[in-house]
Design an enzyme around this catalytic site. Structure first.
Site, short mmCIF file in Angstrom:
data_model
loop_
_atom_site.label_atom_id
_atom_site.label_comp_id
_atom_site.label_asym_id
_atom_site.label_seq_id
_atom_site.Cartn_x
_atom_site.Cartn_y
_atom_site.Cartn_z
N GLU A 1 61.55 2.57 32.69
CA GLU A 1 62.69 2.21 34.59
C GLU A 1 63.01 0.38 33.99
O GLU A 1 62.59 0.07 33.33
CB GLU A 1 61.11 2.09 34.83
CG GLU A 1 62.27 1.18 36.71
CD GLU A 1 60.46 0.71 37.64
OE1 GLU A 1 60.97 -0.37 38.03
OE2 GLU A 1 59.15 1.47 37.55
N LYS B 1 53.87 3.89 43.74
CA LYS B 1 53.55 2.50 42.73
C LYS B 1 52.87 1.05 43.27
O LYS B 1 53.00 1.64 44.77
CB LYS B 1 55.06 1.98 42.54
CG LYS B 1 55.06 0.75 42.19
CD LYS B 1 56.41 -0.10 42.00
CE LYS B 1 56.36 -1.30 41.57
NZ LYS B 1 57.95 -1.30 41.15
#
Length: 206
Positions: A45, A135
């Site tokens: 990411e 997350k």
């Protein structure tokens, strides 16, 4: 309208680590991504907060496609960010908080989206919208005890811990219930690579 992000299950494919490369610029991002991929970390990411971040995402996403690796955009906090992520070649978006408009825009753009959560209410809202992968941020502030507490009421939630994670504490968070731990600067520390490889079960590659 429910949105489904179970596609992360396939992206992570059982691996307990992902890489987050924040503000490293194009060359370092590509170099550290390569370190991650060689180690066995398939999912990378890149948070997008500047033009340079977007350029790094474009370059790393292209390299990832060649190797069959999933590259996504992080710190996606607006619909505009979603469009930028999609045009740069990201396959997923990650946000620091829970914004269903961003999730929906990602969904509509063909990207899997992972919202950030830090409370039971946010976890419940995410699950209610059909989002099983969330997350936990900032994970080092929430602590492993928070993860363990969330497992009781929300056994179906899949937590990716982000923020302050490294080779020294990753195992503790995984044991507490994280599905995946996101590491960043640890990938630039040669001393941590063998520990990360051990977590991946790929010690021979380090």
């Amino acid at each position: 309208m429910t949105m489904d992000n179970s596609g992360f299950e396939e992206l992570f494919d059982g691996a307990p680590l992902m890489a987050i490369l924040r503000g490293m610029g194009v060359e370092r991002s590509l170099a550290v991504s390569t370190t991650a991929w060689d180690l066995g970390i398939d999912v990378v990411e890149l948070p997008i907060q500047t033009e340079e971040d977007l350029e790094a995402l474009r370059v790393v996403a292209a390299a990832g496609r060649e190797r069959g690796k999933a590259v996504g955009a992080g710190t996606v906090v607006s619909v505009e960010h979603v469009a930028q992520a999609a045009s740069a070649g990201a396959v997923f978006t990650v946000s620091p908080g829970l914004d269903l408009e961003v999730v929906r825009a990602s969904h509509d753009a063909g990207l899997i989206s992972m919202p950030g959560v830090a409370t039971a209410s946010e976890v419940q809202s995410a699950l209610g919208a059909g989002l099983t992968w969330v997350k936990a941020f900032p994970a080092s502030v929430l602590g492993p005890q928070w993860l363990a507490a969330m497992r009781g009421p929300f056994p179906q939630a899949r937590f990716v811990t982000t923020g302050g994670m490294h080779a020294g504490n990753a195992d503790e968070y995984l044991r507490a219930g994280a599905s995946v731990v996101a590491v960043g600067s640890a990938l630039e520390d040669p001393a941590q690579l063998p520990q990360l490889a051990a977590l991946l079960g790929t010690a021979s590659r380090a």
